[in-house]
Write a protein that holds these residues in place. Structure first.
Motif, mmCIF file in Angstrom:
data_model
loop_
_atom_site.group_PDB
_atom_site.id
_atom_site.type_symbol
_atom_site.label_atom_id
_atom_site.label_comp_id
_atom_site.label_asym_id
_atom_site.label_seq_id
_atom_site.Cartn_x
_atom_site.Cartn_y
_atom_site.Cartn_z
ATOM 1 N N GLY A 5 2.743 -14.469 -23.080
ATOM 2 C CA GLY A 5 1.567 -14.830 -22.305
ATOM 3 C C GLY A 5 0.922 -16.133 -22.723
ATOM 4 O O GLY A 5 -0.155 -16.477 -22.207
ATOM 5 N N GLN A 6 1.560 -16.895 -23.624
ATOM 6 C CA GLN A 6 1.009 -18.190 -24.007
ATOM 7 C C GLN A 6 1.261 -19.246 -22.933
ATOM 8 O O GLN A 6 0.625 -20.300 -22.949
ATOM 9 C CB GLN A 6 1.588 -18.615 -25.354
ATOM 10 N N LEU A 36 6.417 -17.503 -22.503
ATOM 11 C CA LEU A 36 6.234 -16.769 -21.248
ATOM 12 C C LEU A 36 6.107 -15.269 -21.518
ATOM 13 O O LEU A 36 5.252 -14.592 -20.944
ATOM 14 C CB LEU A 36 7.405 -17.048 -20.306
ATOM 15 N N SER A 73 4.979 -24.846 -17.646
ATOM 16 C CA SER A 73 5.684 -25.027 -18.911
ATOM 17 C C SER A 73 7.157 -25.300 -18.643
ATOM 18 O O SER A 73 7.803 -24.583 -17.874
ATOM 19 C CB SER A 73 5.520 -23.780 -19.785
ATOM 20 N N LEU A 116 6.272 -10.234 -16.042
ATOM 21 C CA LEU A 116 6.780 -11.477 -15.474
ATOM 22 C C LEU A 116 7.566 -11.221 -14.195
ATOM 23 O O LEU A 116 8.143 -10.151 -14.017
ATOM 24 C CB LEU A 116 7.691 -12.193 -16.480
ATOM 25 N N SER A 160 6.711 -16.495 -13.583
ATOM 26 C CA SER A 160 5.257 -16.458 -13.463
ATOM 27 C C SER A 160 4.690 -15.137 -13.977
ATOM 28 O O SER A 160 5.322 -14.084 -13.845
ATOM 29 C CB SER A 160 4.854 -16.649 -11.999
ATOM 30 N N ARG A 161 3.471 -15.218 -14.528
ATOM 31 C CA ARG A 161 2.722 -14.021 -14.905
ATOM 32 C C ARG A 161 1.720 -13.626 -13.833
ATOM 33 O O ARG A 161 1.118 -12.559 -13.924
ATOM 34 C CB ARG A 161 1.970 -14.244 -16.219
ATOM 35 N N ASP A 162 1.509 -14.463 -12.861
ATOM 36 C CA ASP A 162 0.511 -14.218 -11.805
ATOM 37 C C ASP A 162 1.208 -13.637 -10.581
ATOM 38 O O ASP A 162 2.049 -14.309 -9.970
ATOM 39 C CB ASP A 162 -0.181 -15.534 -11.452
ATOM 40 N N ARG A 178 1.649 -19.380 -18.618
ATOM 41 C CA ARG A 178 1.442 -18.564 -17.417
ATOM 42 C C ARG A 178 2.552 -18.759 -16.390
ATOM 43 O O ARG A 178 2.821 -17.878 -15.588
ATOM 44 C CB ARG A 178 0.094 -18.913 -16.767
ATOM 45 N N ALA A 179 3.181 -19.926 -16.416
ATOM 46 C CA ALA A 179 4.265 -20.217 -15.471
ATOM 47 C C ALA A 179 5.202 -21.225 -16.104
ATOM 48 O O ALA A 179 4.780 -22.078 -16.899
ATOM 49 C CB ALA A 179 3.717 -20.758 -14.151
ATOM 50 N N ALA A 207 -2.678 -26.109 -12.096
ATOM 51 C CA ALA A 207 -2.197 -25.092 -13.035
ATOM 52 C C ALA A 207 -1.093 -25.674 -13.908
ATOM 53 O O ALA A 207 -0.190 -26.349 -13.409
ATOM 54 C CB ALA A 207 -1.684 -23.879 -12.272
#
Length: 293
Positions: A194-195, A191, A157, A218, A139-141, A197-198, A154
């Motif tokens: 940033g293309q 990932l 991927s 990440l 995850s990026r969040d 998000r998860a 959400a």
């Protein structure tokens, strides 16, 4: 019965025993070539495996532990681009490699339970496991650390046709939107850039391409809410080499006990969540096709 496989697992395409018996061992297409003798151990090297350098170093350590010299046959070169999917390693090809090119195939992936397919049958032996590797939720969040934290709207991927995608579609269809890609390499790149998000990706595929996740924003956590997300990594070898399997099992156990496998994970930046050294007590699950003990 349905059989599930991660990216590096084998297709169950065994040739019949009658056909094998009629083969000429000297033929380059034979799956029952003559046994090699000598002091060297020849390992197949699959450079489409992102952690092949770790596998090469471990093979050197295994051969050294047995007082033998390691040689390498490069079975596959790296893929040309991110969107080219590797061809599955079917069992017939594997048997031909054993017959003509190598004694041992490192980096094969097998189930940790007997309920799913495991690469050991009448034509192939599997050694004791030396690694455990898991699928990871990446995850990026910072607020979304696990699959359970991901909002149902959400996008997630996943590698198209991979085990996580199959299980998500089968058991959680409609719970999450999805963003499928064709290859693990593309998934990791998306990932990192940033293309995406998860996503869910097999740990060796991720760390073989991006070891420092924090550097690219990440986080990664092993998936625990889907079945069969953790797999063994093992060696494969010919079925008619039981003494060699015993030797390999002993060598791998020694290297695990001495901390040598862990040192190699550290050396290659693979001592990350989702990749661990197998325990000395870990064993192959019983084969579904025959008693493999």
């Amino acid at each position: 019965m349905k059989r599930f496989r991660p990216l590096l697992a084998l297709l169950a395409l065994a040739a019949s025993g009658a056909a094998l018996a009629q083969e000429d061992p000297s033929s380059p297409t034979s799956t029952s070539g003559f046994l090699r003798s000598g002091t060297t151990l020849r390992f197949c090297l699959d450079q489409q495996n992102p952690i092949w350098r770790f596998e090469q170093d471990l093979a050197l350590a295994v051969a050294r532990s047995l007082g033998r010299q390691a040689e390498f046959y490069v079975h596959r070169q790296p893929l040309p681009d991110l969107d080219t999917a590797p061809q599955p390693l079917d069992r017939l090809e594997l048997l031909r490699l054993f017959a003509h090119h190598c004694d041992i195939y490192p980096g094969l992936v097998g189930s940790t339970t007997p309920a799913f397919d495991y690469p050991a049958d009448e034509q192939m032996y599997a050694t004791r496991p030396y690694l455990r590797a898991s699928y990871l939720f990446v995850s990026r969040d910072p607020r979304v650390k696990t699959l359970a934290d991901l909002p149902r709207t959400a996008p997630l991927s996943m590698e198209r046709g991979g085990l996580p995608a199959y299980l998500m579609y089968a058991t959680r269809r409609g719970q999450f939107t999805d963003r499928p890609v064709d290859t693990a390499a593309r998934l990791v790149q998306d990932l990192v850039k940033g293309q995406a998000r998860a996503g869910i990706v097999f740990a060796p595929q991720l760390y073989g391409r991006q070891k420092d996740l924090a550097k690219v924003g990440l986080s990664a956590t092993p998936v625990t809410t889907l079945p069969n997300m953790t797999w063994y990594v093992i060696y494969g070898l010919r079925r008619d080499r039981p003494s060699l399997r015993t030797q390999l099992d002993s060598a791998l156990a020694r290297l695990i006990q001495r901390g040598e496998v862990q040192k190699l994970l550290v050396k290659h930046g693979l001592n990350r969540p989702g990749i661990t050294v197998a325990g000395v007590s870990d064993r192959r699950p019983t084969s579904e096709s025959m008693n493999d003990r």
